[in-house]
Write a protein that holds these residues in place. Structure first.
Motif, PDB file in Angstrom:
ATOM      1  N   SER A  23      -7.741  -7.648  -7.544  1.00  0.00           N
ATOM      2  CA  SER A  23      -6.353  -7.324  -7.835  1.00  0.00           C
ATOM      3  C   SER A  23      -5.883  -6.321  -6.786  1.00  0.00           C
ATOM      4  O   SER A  23      -6.676  -5.773  -6.019  1.00  0.00           O
ATOM      5  N   GLU A  73      -4.809  -3.292  -7.303  1.00  0.00           N
ATOM      6  CA  GLU A  73      -5.381  -1.981  -7.609  1.00  0.00           C
ATOM      7  C   GLU A  73      -6.848  -1.915  -7.181  1.00  0.00           C
ATOM      8  O   GLU A  73      -7.311  -0.894  -6.636  1.00  0.00           O
ATOM      9  N   GLU A  74      -7.593  -2.976  -7.419  1.00  0.00           N
ATOM     10  CA  GLU A  74      -9.005  -2.998  -7.042  1.00  0.00           C
ATOM     11  C   GLU A  74      -9.169  -3.014  -5.524  1.00  0.00           C
ATOM     12  O   GLU A  74     -10.087  -2.383  -4.979  1.00  0.00           O
ATOM     13  N   GLU A 119      -8.857   0.442  -4.097  1.00  0.00           N
ATOM     14  CA  GLU A 119     -10.089   1.216  -4.273  1.00  0.00           C
ATOM     15  C   GLU A 119     -11.100   0.861  -3.188  1.00  0.00           C
ATOM     16  O   GLU A 119     -11.770   1.738  -2.637  1.00  0.00           O
ATOM     17  N   LYS A 169      -1.301  -1.003   1.466  1.00  0.00           N
ATOM     18  CA  LYS A 169      -0.836   0.254   0.890  1.00  0.00           C
ATOM     19  C   LYS A 169       0.689   0.311   0.835  1.00  0.00           C
ATOM     20  O   LYS A 169       1.272   0.818  -0.133  1.00  0.00           O
ATOM     21  N   ALA A 171       1.754  -1.881  -2.016  1.00  0.00           N
ATOM     22  CA  ALA A 171       1.483  -1.222  -3.299  1.00  0.00           C
ATOM     23  C   ALA A 171       2.506  -0.141  -3.588  1.00  0.00           C
ATOM     24  O   ALA A 171       2.981   0.005  -4.725  1.00  0.00           O
ATOM     25  N   LYS A 205       5.144   0.162  -6.897  1.00  0.00           N
ATOM     26  CA  LYS A 205       5.218   1.311  -7.795  1.00  0.00           C
ATOM     27  C   LYS A 205       6.644   1.839  -7.910  1.00  0.00           C
ATOM     28  O   LYS A 205       7.010   2.444  -8.920  1.00  0.00           O
TER      29      LYS A 205
END
Length: 335
Positions: free
Chosen positions: A276, A278-279, A282, A326, A329, A333
């Motif tokens: 995903s 989010e993953e 990380e 990034k 993402a 948000k």
């Protein structure tokens, strides 16, 4: 308009997409991407068939090839990008043409495996035995990590250098006691010799093999806005695949690309962990160890140097660029 943080983030990504913040793009040629038979890469078919690239406003031409052929095409400059493992990206860079990974599609979660012949139930049983695999490729690294976990030495086994697509036949002929291969070759090996079984796989060392979209630095530099759009499409694909309600359609599309039945392909998909957003963020953190693509790539570099795949150490950071992920993402948000 009042410039809040949210407005600013949204504006920055919009500017990136429209090309305001990047260099002038060259021509109107489609981006050319070579992709091959791996679930995390066949996944691009979903975006292709659903017309999501057109919706995103980017023209992309996908070229279906065998894996090694796709890397050769990239090195020869026939395509702008290629789907590769993070370790193999170092190989193409160390021996021919560097690339920059802008997307982490997935990590192997069982599709890469060591398959033992009947009577071989674990890596320990391979002491003094022969293993057929392609030296210098990811299965070789996978084997070494497995031996390391057991406190065994590489000298405890004998490697028989074998092209990956020939490993099923070599195992079936009982010329070796085990083979190392990725899907679909590993699955073919299991079918070829009744009683054979997986004795170690990438699921035992998650992060040892990351699968990426690797772009030529020249194309990324001149067409960053278009590549940013490709990133948006990828995460639409990722969300689609990860939604269990879409499983039947996902299997139909992916299995159709390689000509197998959807129910047979489900096993392949389960052996590939699609990340995903989010993953992925990380995994993009610069850390040591397999939980980071940086750490994993450094381990791959050490392996490549040890086995003389290339003779000059490669800087993992130069092969990795999380900026587009990034930026995307951040824009999500802010919405």
């Amino acid at each position: 308009m009042k410039y809040t943080t949210k407005n600013l983030m949204r504006g920055l990504f919009t500017a990136l997409i429209s090309g305001i913040m990047v260099k002038a793009q060259v021509g109107a040629e489609p981006l050319k991407i070579a992709y091959s038979d791996w679930p995390g890469w066949i996944a691009w078919e979903i975006g292709i068939q659903k017309g999501w690239f057109k919706e995103a406003g980017v023209d992309v031409e996908f070229a279906w090839m065998d894996y090694v052929e796709s890397m050769d095409a990239y090195v020869a400059g026939k395509v702008d990008a290629v789907t590769m493992t993070n370790g193999d990206a170092l190989v193409t860079g160390g021996t021919g043409k560097p690339s920059v990974a802008i997307i982490i599609n997935d990590y192997s979660n069982g599709n890469d495996m060591i398959v033992g012949a009947p009577g071989i139930d674990s890596l320990k049983d391979l002491k003094g035995k022969k293993i057929g695999l392609e030296e210098g490729f990811v299965e070789h690294l996978l084997l070494l990590k497995g031996l390391e976990k057991l406190g065994m030495s590489p000298d405890d086994v004998t490697i028989v250098n074998t092209p990956t697509n020939e490993t099923p036949q070599v195992l079936q002929a009982k010329a070796v006691d085990a083979i190392g291969a990725w899907q679909p070759n590993s699955g073919q090996a299991l079918k070829a010799l009744p009683g054979s079984k997986p004795i170690f796989s990438s699921a035992d060392v998650p992060g040892i093999i990351y699968d990426v979209l690797a772009v030529s630095p020249e194309s990324l530099d001149t067409r960053k806005a278009d590549w940013a759009k490709v990133v948006t499409v990828w995460y639409k694909i990722s969300d689609f695949i990860r939604d269990e309600e879409n499983l039947d359609e996902t299997l139909e599309i992916l299995s159709g690309r390689v000509g197998v039945k959807p129910e047979e392909y489900e096993h392949f998909l389960k052996g590939t962990y699609i990340l995903s957003l989010e993953e992925a963020l990380e995994r993009w953190e610069d850390k040591e160890g397999l939980g980071s693509i940086y750490g994993s790539t450094r381990i791959a570099n050490e392996f490549n140097l040890k086995f003389e795949v290339y003779d000059k150490s490669q800087d993992a950071a130069k092969y990795l660029d999380p900026s587009l992920t990034k930026a995307f993402a951040a824009s999500q948000k802010s919405e």
